[in-house]
Structure formats: structure tokens, C-alpha cells
Design an enzyme around this catalytic site. Structure first.
Site, PDB file in Angstrom:
ATOM      1  N   CYS A 140       0.798  -1.230   0.000  1.00  0.00           N
ATOM      2  CA  CYS A 140       0.000   0.000   0.000  1.00  0.00           C
ATOM      3  C   CYS A 140       0.828   1.275   0.000  1.00  0.00           C
ATOM      4  O   CYS A 140       0.304   2.356  -0.273  1.00  0.00           O
ATOM      5  CB  CYS A 140      -0.954  -0.023   1.198  1.00  0.00           C
ATOM      6  SG  CYS A 140      -1.964  -1.526   1.247  1.00  0.00           S
ATOM      7  N   ASN A 146     -10.164  -2.039  -1.570  1.00  0.00           N
ATOM      8  CA  ASN A 146      -8.765  -1.699  -1.329  1.00  0.00           C
ATOM      9  C   ASN A 146      -7.918  -2.400  -2.388  1.00  0.00           C
ATOM     10  O   ASN A 146      -7.739  -3.610  -2.354  1.00  0.00           O
ATOM     11  CB  ASN A 146      -8.380  -2.161   0.080  1.00  0.00           C
ATOM     12  CG  ASN A 146      -6.918  -1.905   0.419  1.00  0.00           C
ATOM     13  OD1 ASN A 146      -6.079  -1.719  -0.445  1.00  0.00           O
ATOM     14  ND2 ASN A 146      -6.617  -1.933   1.704  1.00  0.00           N
ATOM     15  N   HIS A 192      -3.827   6.367   1.000  1.00  0.00           N
ATOM     16  CA  HIS A 192      -4.153   5.006   0.569  1.00  0.00           C
ATOM     17  C   HIS A 192      -5.571   4.663   1.002  1.00  0.00           C
ATOM     18  O   HIS A 192      -5.949   4.867   2.169  1.00  0.00           O
ATOM     19  CB  HIS A 192      -3.161   4.021   1.178  1.00  0.00           C
ATOM     20  CG  HIS A 192      -3.625   2.612   1.180  1.00  0.00           C
ATOM     21  ND1 HIS A 192      -3.981   1.946   0.025  1.00  0.00           N
ATOM     22  CD2 HIS A 192      -3.838   1.734   2.210  1.00  0.00           C
ATOM     23  CE1 HIS A 192      -4.377   0.726   0.341  1.00  0.00           C
ATOM     24  NE2 HIS A 192      -4.302   0.576   1.653  1.00  0.00           N
TER      25      HIS A 192
END
Length: 332
Positions: free
Chosen positions: A112, A289, A259
Site C-alpha cells: 500500500c 482496497n 491510501h
């Protein structure tokens, strides 16, 4: 000599896992509850025979539709879903995208925080005169690592790929970076089996984690509470450091792109950092995500909508598996 982001594109696989599907699959879970907690209604997932490299090729081809591929002189590929142990996926991408063979190319393995780290490395390549136009691709298929009976992780992660072209510029548009690493948290987000330390074990049986999700050491494991604790302790500090090293304060920033982990975590961080809601990006409803791809997807959406325009300053901040984190400010 400086560098700037010229263009961004993204792609998603055709497969989709909706909250309604998860509710039907796991009877005690309600789709509305999943959305309220995560901010996610659906997420894209690859098919059985589709890989991150397949997505990377699609993203690369899309961005090169109106950019002369002969001008690309370096290729950087970020993934934790490699096609092979060897060779490097970047080498395969060079061939599949029809790029000239007089370019540099390499992979790097980060999650990430990957997009921010990639920008830092690419800024260095351009500053050193090694490259003038870099193609930076992120691609991730965490769905390959998630046990089909692991509801917790299936609600969160989606698959995607992005392609970004970063070019030499008379003015520096990628400002200073604040980067960090703490490997003591490695076991809190990990796929233990499948590498050279622990081989994949087809005889393992997935076990209940006590909350209705099943997984084995062949699958991705995430210690949610520990990841949350890491995030709220490190992100605000990195946020302040990123502003400080760039001699900026919060009012100098036109937009903040973190993120896209999940809605609850992002809203918590927004409040911790005192970021105005109208300047804070939050959009994962149809994507989930997507790991290293969340920040470039966000930037592309903001550019296409006109919410950020030429001259704006945008603070980027990635954080997660590793532990690894990084922040920077870019000027559009």
C-alpha cells in the site's frame, strides 16, 4: 531538472464480488453492515486464469494508446502478486508492451506504500539523468491469496492495475519524500506459505479464526487491530513530517489522497490530522482496497472530475504491509 506526472490510467478485471453476494454466501453478515464499516459495496476480482501481469499489460497498453512508446526509456513495476519467482515481471512487460530493448526495467515488492515509493525512485532516476520518461505500473491480485471462506478479507480487497507516465520537467513537481519502514510488524499482514521459507502446503485445512472467517498459512492473514494501531500511530506523524520537509502547512495543500484502506480507518485519520472533509479523498465504493493502485486510481478520478487542476498541490500518503509507509507532495 525536475519530474512530473504526465498521465495516469487504470484497469479492473471483469469479475466482481458484491456485498449482496457475500451476504448470500455468509448468512450471518448483512451487506449494509459491510458497507457501513468499510465503505465498499463491491470489488473487482480476477478470474482463475487471470493474473496481475495480465492486468498490468492492459493498463500499459491503455496508457500507450496516445503516448509514443519509443519515448519510454525506463519501466518500473510494483507488485506483490508476481507471475513467476523469476524472471522479473518488468522484463516480460517490456516485451508484451512492445517497448524498445534499450530501456531499464525492474520490479519492486511493496504493497500500500508502493506508489509513493515508486515515485521516489523514479524521481531519482530522472534527477540522475538515467531516464527521461518512465512508465510506472502497479498491479495487484490479492484475491489470489484470500481463502474463499475468509469473509473479513474478502470484504476489503479488490484487484486492479494502474499505469503512470512520469517525465522530465523544467520544474520539480514531485517534492520531498518522508519514508519509513518497521519490519517488526511483518507477521501482522502476511502470506506465510508459498515462498522459499515455507513452501505452499496443499494438505493444510483452513481453520476458523473465531469470528467466522477461515484461512490457513497458505492464505493471506491480516491482524486487523494491530494494523489499525500501526496506522493511527505512524500516519499522523508521517503526515506532519511530509508537510514539514516541504516547508508547507495544511492550508497550502489543495487535496489530500491517502491510501484507500477502508472508510472507517480513513475517516479516523482525517480527524486525527485535522484535514477538511472537502479536501480529503474517499472513494472505494466500487473498487475496494486495491493496495498499491489506490492512490493512482484516486488521482486519475480527481483529474478527470476537475477536482484537482494544474498548479494544485496534492499530499499523497501510503501505508500498510511491511510495515511500510511514505508521504510526499506533488504539484499537478
Amino acid at each position: 531538472m525536475g519530474s512530473r506526472i504526465e498521465k495516469i490510467e487504470f484497469v479492473f478485471p471483469e469479475g466482481e464480488v458484491t456485498n449482496q453476494y457475500l451476504e448470500d454466501r455468509f448468512k450471518k453478515w448483512k451487506s449494509s453492515k459491510v458497507f457501513k464499516k468499510t465503505g465498499i459495496r463491491s470489488r473487482h476480482v480476477v478470474s482463475e486464469n487471470e493474473t496481475a501481469l495480465d492486468l498490468a499489460i492492459k493498463a500499459g497498453n491503455r496508457i500507450l494508446e496516445d503516448f509514443n512508446k519509443d519515448d519510454i526509456d525506463f519501466l518500473v513495476y510494483c507488485t506483490q502478486s508476481p507471475e513467476y519467482y523469476l524472471p522479473s515481471g518488468a522484463c516480460i512487460l517490456q516485451d508484451k508492451l512492445g517497448l524498445k530493448d534499450s530501456i531499464g526495467a525492474f520490479d519492486f515488492n511493496l504493497g500500500c506504500s508502493g506508489f509513493v515509493y515508486g515515485l521516489a525512485m523514479i524521481k531519482g532516476l530522472i534527477s540522475a539523468g538515467v531516464a527521461r520518461n518512465v512508465l510506472f505500473i502497479t498491479a495487484e491480485t490479492y484475491s489470489k491469496y484470500i481463502n474463499e471462506n475468509d469473509l473479513a478479507n474478502r470484504t476489503i480487497f479488490g484487484d486492479a492495475a494502474t499505469a503512470t507516465i512520469i517525465s522530465q520537467s523544467d520544474k520539480e513537481h514531485l517534492l520531498e519524500f518522508s519514508l519509513g519502514t518497521d519490519g517488526s510488524g511483518a507477521d501482522n499482514l502476511i502470506v506465510k506459505n508459498g515462498g522459499t521459507r515455507n513452501r505452499y502446503n496443499p494438505e493444510l485445512i483452513a481453520e476458523d479464526d473465531g469470528q467466522g472467517s477461515f484461512r490457513s498459512d497458505n492464505d493471506i492473514y491480516m491482524n486487523g487491530p494491530e494494523i489499525f494501531n500501526f496506522t493511527i500511530s505512524h500516519v499522523p506523524v508521517t503526515f506532519k513530517n511530509t508537510l514539514s520537509i516541504n516547508n508547507l502547512d495544511i492550508n497550502d495543500i489543495d487535496y489530500f489522497v491517502f491510501h484507500q484502506a477502508n472508510k472507517y480507518m480513513l475517516n479516523y485519520l482525517k480527524d486525527l490530522c485535522d484535514i477538511p472533509k472537502e479536501k480529503f479523498f474517499l472513494s472505494m465504493e466500487e473498487t475496494g482496497n486495491t493496495v498499491s493502485s489506490t492512490i493512482p486510481i484516486a488521482l486519475k478520478k480527481l483529474l478527470d472530475s476537475g477536482e484537482i487542476v494544474k498548479g494544485n498541490k496534492v499530499l499523497l500518503l501510503g501505508f500498510g504491509v511491511g510495515y511500510s509507509w511514505g508521504g510526499t507532495v506533488i504539484e499537478i
